[in-house]
Design an enzyme around this catalytic site. Structure first.
Site, short mmCIF file in Angstrom:
data_model
loop_
_atom_site.label_atom_id
_atom_site.label_comp_id
_atom_site.label_asym_id
_atom_site.label_seq_id
_atom_site.Cartn_x
_atom_site.Cartn_y
_atom_site.Cartn_z
N PHE A 472 -42.71 -26.64 -17.07
CA PHE A 472 -41.49 -27.10 -17.72
C PHE A 472 -40.34 -27.85 -16.24
CE2 PHE A 472 -42.78 -24.02 -20.81
CZ PHE A 472 -43.07 -24.89 -21.74
N HIS A 473 -40.95 -28.44 -15.38
CA HIS A 473 -40.38 -28.86 -14.37
C HIS A 473 -40.30 -30.47 -14.15
CE1 HIS A 473 -40.79 -24.88 -12.29
NE2 HIS A 473 -40.19 -24.90 -13.11
#
EC number: 1.1.99.1
Length: 562
Positions: A472-473
């Site tokens: 989730f980056h």
């Protein structure tokens, strides 16, 4: 309605800008957020240990999905992003990791970005932070974001995991955000002294929202930015379920802070981007910038899970009959299992000599479970999250229609380079070696996943294809720089336009070595001074570690890992 500044997106950077710009009582700001409030009574976002819950629904999560990823067996993969005041800082894992000093020095090697070096940025990391163990050359003592440092004695698995990394020949570091990131050590986290999530809504907006010169609109979905020629002059949005647009004018600037997925979407809907893409949807071209939505990057990771022979894991906390007590301890005392994200130990290593700074990150977790709370192993266990940091793979974000509620086409092109495969094979094999060090002998049992039968390159590759997940980056889709694919300059100003900046993780030229939230907040702090025309904070003189050819580790292991 007229304001000096309109900020689109109340996330990790947007809330910083809203707070800093309204410190001047004569400056008016409108902050638009497509999600809702950060409800303080909702344990799902406020309890650190409940971090998986916001990812399971759509109240706080945009819940994007990728297009079929061609190198991942055509899986459609999760791409969760925060929705609500706080943005992704409202739903993230609360790991406070800044990245490596050489990430920023690498940015600063690009012409025009010289003032983005680590020592130029360090004062802004410090400005944003209040660290519970006090300030020093690397950490702040009176900033809006509460940072809690892991303390000894919380869980024996944390200390054993760090010691195992050291026994495997890797460095020990007492501060992953200090002089030396490389090595294994305790992890900082964005948690308040009272055991609550320290989102930017809590840290920044709480001090600003009562100001008369700040107007906050939630459930305000930005449709597009309004231009007069090449100048951004306002924003049009939809409130709640209304189909009637609302408009406001920006006397000075529009500040786009919607994140690496939504910021390029909004630019494209507004007529800024690839001319061919905009023509597909009959969007009038305001300015052609082919880099809008390109250069998409992310961290991919996987879990190596192990049975725990001693009853010291968090497995009992997953049993419903134990949860009322955990909840009460957290609610009334801000203590106990509920007050931690449980990512309290981790590390950064170089998998091969060819890397000048770490290319592999570890998060240790004293339970065996998926990040989103699914597929919990029904026994005592623990796991390592491990993944590569600076993949050469690049993807894109492209609109599918003019409708603001339509999710875009997202393709990361995960694992599209041979380097990706080599790094993940190395990561699995190194992790297995670490797990078989003496410090973990009393704890580790059988390997649950991927399982000892998974050994050859082909078997490891297939495991990655089927099981690797996003960390989730996402970042990089409005790249800062001056080449033909860049979108903004070194002050966040969109090339070829006036009165418009992008200030969020989308401007990162290259992804950093670690979690993105701390650096996104730093970007907001640094840009706030640029927008206000203030002198930059004095450059730091702190030292920092550079491997400079040092061996990857002190010794090779001879223990049998099977």
């Amino acid at each position: 309605m007229q304001f000096d500044y309109i900020i689109i997106g109340a996330g990790s950077a947007g809330n910083v800008l809203a707070t800093r710009l309204t410190e001047d009582p004569n400056t008016t700001v409108l902050l638009l957020e497509a999600g809702g409030p950060d409800y303080r009574f909702d344990f799902r976002t406020q309890m650190p240990a409940a971090l998986a819950f916001p990812l399971q629904g759509k109240r706080y999560n945009w819940a994007y999905e990728t297009e079929p990823e061609p190198f991942m067996n055509n899986r459609r993969m999760e791409c969760g992003r925060g929705k609500g005041l706080g943005g992704s800082s409202l739903i993230n894992g609360m790991c406070y990791i800044r990245g490596n000093a050489l990430d920023l020095d690498n940015w600063a090697q690009e012409p025009g970005l010289e003032n983005w070096s680590y020592l130029d940025c360090l004062p802004y990391y410090r400005k944003a932070e209040t660290r519970d163990v006090g300030e020093n050359d690397y950490h702040g003592g009176d900033g809006p974001v509460s940072v809690t440092t892991s303390k000894p004695g919380v869980n024996p698995l944390f200390e054993a995991m760090i010691e195992a990394g050291v026994q495997a020949g890797y460095p020990r570091t007492d501060d992953l955000n200090g002089y030396q990131q490389e090595g294994f050590g305790p992890m900082d986290r964005t948690v308040t002294p009272h055991g609550r999530r320290a989102s930017t809504a809590r840290g920044y907006l709480d001090q600003a929202k009562s100001r008369s010169n700040l107007t906050i609109r939630t459930h305000a979905m930005t449709d597009h930015i309004i231009f007069d020629g090449k100048r951004a002059v306002g924003v049009e949005w939809l409130e709640g379920d209304s189909t009637i647009p609302t408009r406001a004018a920006a006397n000075k600037e529009v500040l786009l802070c919607a994140g690496a997925i939504a910021s390029p979407q909004i630019l494209q809907r507004s007529g800024v981007g690839n001319a061919g893409l905009l023509a597909e949807f009959d969007i009038p071209l305001v300015h052609e910038l082919p880099g809008v939505g390109e250069n998409l990057q992310d961290h991919l990771e996987m879990y190596l899970q192990y049975e725990c022979k001693e009853p010291v894991s968090l497995y009992p906390a997953l049993q419903w009959w134990n949860q009322p007590k955990i909840g009460a301890e957290w609610l009334f005392g801000g203590t106990g299992i509920g007050a931690s994200n449980h990512f309290e130990a981790g590390g950064f290593i170089r998998s091969r000599e060819e890397f000048a700074w770490p290319n592999i990150q570890y998060h240790f977790l004293p339970v065996a479970i998926n990040y989103n709370g699914s597929n919990a192993v029904k026994e005592h266990g623990f796991q390592c999250h491990v993944g590569s940091m600076r993949s050469p793979s690049r993807g894109h974000v492209r609109i599918k229609s003019r409708a603001p509620h339509q999710h875009p086409a997202i393709l990361f092109n995960y694992m599209s380079h041979e380097q990706d495969w080599q790094e993940f094979r190395d990561a699995i094999r190194i992790t297995r070696e670490i797990m078989h060090q003496p410090a973990l002998d009393q704890y580790h049992g059988r390997e649950i996943s991927p399982g000892v039968e998974c050994q050859t390159d082909e078997q490891l590759d297939e495991f990655v294809r089927n099981h690797a997940e996003t960390a989730f980056h996402p970042c990089g889709t409005c790249k800062m720089g001056y080449d033909e694919m860049s979108v903004v300059d070194g002050e966040g100003r969109v090339h070829g336009l006036e009165g418009l900046r992008v200030v969020d993780a989308s401007i990162m030229p290259q992804i950093i070595t670690g979690n993105l939230n701390a650096t996104t907040i730093m970007i907001g702090e640094k840009m706030a001074d640029m927008i206000r025309g203030k002198d930059a904070l004095p450059r730091s003189t702190a030292g920092y570690y550079v491997a400079n050819g040092m061996p990857v580790r002190a010794k090779k292991m001879s223990r049998d890992v099977n």
